[in-house]
Design an enzyme around this catalytic site. Structure first.
Site, short mmCIF file in Angstrom:
data_model
loop_
_atom_site.label_atom_id
_atom_site.label_comp_id
_atom_site.label_asym_id
_atom_site.label_seq_id
_atom_site.Cartn_x
_atom_site.Cartn_y
_atom_site.Cartn_z
N GLY A 20 0.74 -1.26 0.08
CA GLY A 20 -0.23 -0.16 0.02
C GLY A 20 0.80 1.35 0.02
O GLY A 20 0.22 2.43 0.44
N ASN A 22 1.44 3.12 -2.60
CA ASN A 22 0.92 4.01 -3.54
C ASN A 22 -0.49 4.46 -2.69
O ASN A 22 -0.88 5.90 -2.78
CB ASN A 22 0.49 3.34 -4.72
CG ASN A 22 1.58 3.32 -5.87
OD1 ASN A 22 1.78 4.42 -6.27
ND2 ASN A 22 2.14 2.29 -6.05
N MET A 81 -3.99 -6.61 -7.31
CA MET A 81 -3.40 -7.93 -8.10
C MET A 81 -4.75 -8.75 -8.42
O MET A 81 -4.42 -10.07 -8.98
CB MET A 81 -2.27 -8.55 -7.53
CG MET A 81 -1.16 -8.04 -7.22
SD MET A 81 -0.51 -7.20 -8.78
CE MET A 81 1.06 -6.70 -8.42
N ILE A 83 -8.12 -9.41 -11.30
CA ILE A 83 -8.87 -8.76 -12.44
C ILE A 83 -10.12 -8.53 -12.11
O ILE A 83 -10.78 -9.35 -11.59
CB ILE A 83 -8.63 -9.81 -13.53
CG1 ILE A 83 -6.97 -10.21 -13.63
CG2 ILE A 83 -9.11 -9.34 -14.77
CD1 ILE A 83 -6.45 -10.37 -15.05
N LEU A 84 -10.51 -7.46 -12.42
CA LEU A 84 -11.94 -6.94 -11.90
C LEU A 84 -12.80 -7.48 -13.21
O LEU A 84 -12.73 -8.05 -14.11
CB LEU A 84 -12.16 -5.43 -12.14
CG LEU A 84 -11.26 -4.74 -11.00
CD1 LEU A 84 -11.32 -3.44 -11.32
CD2 LEU A 84 -11.75 -4.86 -9.68
N ASN A 98 -5.52 2.77 -13.04
CA ASN A 98 -4.40 1.88 -12.70
C ASN A 98 -3.15 2.35 -12.70
O ASN A 98 -2.54 2.98 -13.48
CB ASN A 98 -4.79 0.46 -13.39
CG ASN A 98 -3.78 -0.51 -12.89
OD1 ASN A 98 -3.38 -0.86 -11.55
ND2 ASN A 98 -3.16 -1.30 -13.72
N HIS A 100 0.77 0.95 -13.49
CA HIS A 100 1.30 -0.35 -13.86
C HIS A 100 2.73 0.00 -13.88
O HIS A 100 3.44 0.94 -14.36
CB HIS A 100 0.78 -0.54 -15.04
CG HIS A 100 1.07 -2.03 -15.76
ND1 HIS A 100 0.92 -3.27 -15.03
CD2 HIS A 100 2.19 -2.23 -16.80
CE1 HIS A 100 1.82 -3.94 -15.64
NE2 HIS A 100 2.49 -3.48 -16.63
N ASP A 136 -4.32 -3.91 -18.91
CA ASP A 136 -3.23 -3.10 -19.11
C ASP A 136 -3.10 -2.34 -20.40
O ASP A 136 -2.13 -2.05 -21.02
CB ASP A 136 -1.76 -3.61 -18.74
CG ASP A 136 -1.70 -4.06 -17.35
OD1 ASP A 136 -2.41 -3.56 -16.42
OD2 ASP A 136 -0.90 -5.06 -16.96
N GLU A 165 6.22 6.20 -9.43
CA GLU A 165 5.01 5.86 -9.40
C GLU A 165 4.45 6.86 -8.34
O GLU A 165 3.03 7.54 -8.54
CB GLU A 165 4.69 4.58 -8.72
CG GLU A 165 4.99 3.60 -9.67
CD GLU A 165 4.64 2.14 -9.25
OE1 GLU A 165 3.66 1.89 -8.54
OE2 GLU A 165 5.33 1.07 -9.54
C1 GAR Z 1 3.40 -0.95 -7.54
O1 GAR Z 1 4.69 -1.31 -8.21
C2 GAR Z 1 2.41 -1.12 -8.74
O2 GAR Z 1 2.77 -0.35 -10.04
C3 GAR Z 1 2.23 -2.43 -9.13
O3 GAR Z 1 2.15 -3.30 -7.72
C4 GAR Z 1 3.13 -2.41 -6.83
C5 GAR Z 1 2.26 -2.01 -5.53
O4 GAR Z 1 3.09 -1.38 -4.80
N1 GAR Z 1 1.14 -2.90 -9.71
C6 GAR Z 1 0.94 -3.73 -10.59
O5 GAR Z 1 1.88 -4.67 -10.73
C7 GAR Z 1 -0.30 -3.96 -11.50
N2 GAR Z 1 -0.39 -4.98 -12.22
P1 GAR Z 1 2.22 -0.78 -3.50
O6 GAR Z 1 1.38 -1.80 -2.53
O7 GAR Z 1 3.44 -0.34 -2.51
O8 GAR Z 1 1.51 0.51 -3.91
#
Ligand code: GAR
Length: 178
Positions: A20, A22, A81, A83-84, A98, A100, A136, A165
């Protein structure tokens, strides 16, 4: 997408599956006056997601499928992670975004950094995009490049990309709402 008019913030739900970072970053930006969204709901695909701690810390509700009741207008997937369902995507058409960890359209799906290093790419990066039923593949909102150095492995690269990000996700939300 409903735009933000005046001081009223756009109610947003963040979907997570992992630690979490992000989510935490979006909460931080949402509290700034210049960012037109508030985080009103955290949804996790698993009760084990470390990111759920931010629900308690910032007193944000964490429940599933109460988006309508909470008048949620924007859904941010942040390391989510699962798929909706097509049904859900249809219902929230144009309102789900999203982040990515790759320079889309390159490396959709998983293990993006491993693939970039293995292919000898000079750059990796991250992309914020609209979610459609094709994985994606929705319209790109913002993208940021990161240089891959010869010393990088996928851990160091993912740390570098994660920093970017945290810059582009709030900026992308601001971009589509204002
Ligand atoms: C992030 O790097 C995000 O871009 C990726 O998971 C990580 C989550 O980190 N997302 C994907 O791979 C989606 N397919 P976080 O839980 O610290 O935000």
């Amino acid at each position: 997408m409903k735009k933000s008019i005046g001081p009223e913030k756009i109610k947003t739900a963040v979907f997570i599956s992992g630690k979490g970072s992000n989510l935490k970053n979006l909460i931080k930006f949402s509290k700034l006056k210049q960012y037109p969204f508030s985080i009103d709901l955290i949804i996790s695909s698993t009760s084990k997601a470390k990111g759920l701690k931010y629900s308690k810390k910032y007193k944000i509700e964490k429940k599933i499928i109460i988006l309508k009741k909470k008048k949620i207008k924007l859904v941010c997937l942040a390391g989510f992670m699962k798929i909706l369902s097509n049904n859900f995507i249809k219902k929230f058409k144009g309102k789900i975004i999203n982040i990515h960890p790759s320079l889309l359209p390159k490396y959709k799906g998983l293990n993006t950094h491993i693939k970039a290093i293995k292919n000898g790419d000079k750059f990796a990066g991250c992309t914020v995009h609209y979610v459609t039923s094709k994985l994606d593949s929705g319209k790109i909102i913002l993208q940021k490049k990161v240089k891959i150095s010869r010393k990088d492995n996928h851990y160091s690269l993912s740390r570098k990309v994660l920093k970017k990000e945290h810059l582009i996700y709030p900026a992308a939300i601001k971009k589509i709402l204002s």
